[in-house]
Write an enzyme that holds these catalytic residues in place. Sequence first.
Site, mmCIF file in Angstrom:
data_model
loop_
_atom_site.group_PDB
_atom_site.id
_atom_site.type_symbol
_atom_site.label_atom_id
_atom_site.label_comp_id
_atom_site.label_asym_id
_atom_site.label_seq_id
_atom_site.Cartn_x
_atom_site.Cartn_y
_atom_site.Cartn_z
ATOM 1 C CD GLU A 1 -2.971 5.222 6.797
ATOM 2 O OE1 GLU A 1 -2.998 5.268 5.552
ATOM 3 O OE2 GLU A 1 -2.026 4.707 7.437
ATOM 4 N N GLY B 1 2.188 2.371 10.644
ATOM 5 C CA GLY B 1 3.031 3.547 10.455
ATOM 6 C C GLY B 1 3.712 4.013 11.724
ATOM 7 C CG ASN C 1 -1.718 1.213 1.405
ATOM 8 O OD1 ASN C 1 -1.837 2.019 0.480
ATOM 9 N ND2 ASN C 1 -2.293 1.388 2.575
ATOM 10 C CB SER D 1 5.182 -1.169 11.723
ATOM 11 O OG SER D 1 4.608 0.109 11.905
ATOM 12 C CG HIS E 1 -5.832 1.549 5.157
ATOM 13 N ND1 HIS E 1 -5.371 2.514 6.022
ATOM 14 C CD2 HIS E 1 -4.790 0.706 4.934
ATOM 15 C CE1 HIS E 1 -4.101 2.270 6.301
ATOM 16 N NE2 HIS E 1 -3.722 1.176 5.655
ATOM 17 C CE LYS F 1 0.227 3.291 4.844
ATOM 18 N NZ LYS F 1 0.079 3.405 6.270
ATOM 19 C CD GLU G 1 -3.445 -2.917 7.354
ATOM 20 O OE1 GLU G 1 -2.310 -3.113 6.927
ATOM 21 O OE2 GLU G 1 -4.136 -1.938 7.023
HETATM 22 C C1 PEP Z 1 -0.821 -0.139 5.768
HETATM 23 O O1 PEP Z 1 -0.839 0.931 5.212
HETATM 24 O O2 PEP Z 1 -1.722 -0.944 5.533
HETATM 25 C C2 PEP Z 1 0.280 -0.441 6.692
HETATM 26 C C3 PEP Z 1 0.262 -1.574 7.329
HETATM 27 O O3 PEP Z 1 1.264 0.509 6.839
HETATM 28 P P1 PEP Z 1 2.676 0.337 7.589
HETATM 29 O O4 PEP Z 1 3.270 -0.968 7.095
HETATM 30 O O5 PEP Z 1 3.495 1.527 7.157
HETATM 31 O O6 PEP Z 1 2.397 0.303 9.039
#
Ligand code: PEP
Length: 258
Positions: A96, A172, A7, A212, A94, A9, A166
């Site tokens: 976010e 992040g 992803n 992450s 997601h 983003k 997640e």
């Molecule tokens: C994501 O955007 O789904 C994600 C898991 O981001 P990150 O790996 O940066 O935490």
Amino acid sequence: MPFVGGNWKMNTDLASSVELADDIVAGCAAFVDRCDVAVFPPFPYLQVVGRTLGHHGILLGAQDVCHMPAGAYTGEVSVDMLLDLNVKVVLVGHSERRHVIGETDDLINAKVLAVLDAGLDVVLCVGETLEQRESGRTKEVNVHQLMAGLRAVTPDSMEQVTIAYEPVWAIGTGRTAGPDQAAEVHRVLRASIGDLYDDDISESIRLQYGGSVKAKDAAGLFARPEIDGGLIGGASLDPEQFKAIVAAAVDAASQEQE
Ligand code: PEP
């Protein structure tokens, strides 16, 4: 077969999105017979990234979609537009979008249904906040988001569905859920899918972990049979890291088969 998604983003620009896609093809195309690999670039670069991916088997994904088919929805992107660009899979829910943009369970469910109706695959993301985890609500929150997201999804459509667990506190932030923490929630999600549908669907559905994940974490997470791949944010912008994560998924799957 495991499934690893990248992803991107709201990162990259026109030139760097092409460069990244090129590098991901170079690093990951050799794995696509043993692992589904998708990249989710920003909307404006979907077309050019799709062209760069070519026919090497890496799937083009979209980070979001509008739940309505067409019309006066300024700024939105429809499933038909995604189909035009050869998108195969769409992220929905997601964290976010849930927590920054304010998407509700009902809207997320409408998006899931629109994506499935168009014949596209969906990655439905669920996950608890730190506050919810610390107040002992992890199971309740994840099961609620799962059931709300899958409302009215038929058993036949479930083969188009992947779930990404997640935890919001891990996205992040550099904090990854440990393999035990992730596997525990995956077991809960799989059992709920079994209750909602049947054992075949709960066994065959793929559950990704995201939050992450870096190359160094991947082998430990993917070694858990509950975890069928990853949704990768930051580390997917580094083609070497992303390749190592895909390779770890392939290794773990081949060890599970032995
Ligand atoms: C994501 O955007 O789904 C994600 C898991 O981001 P990150 O790996 O940066 O935490």
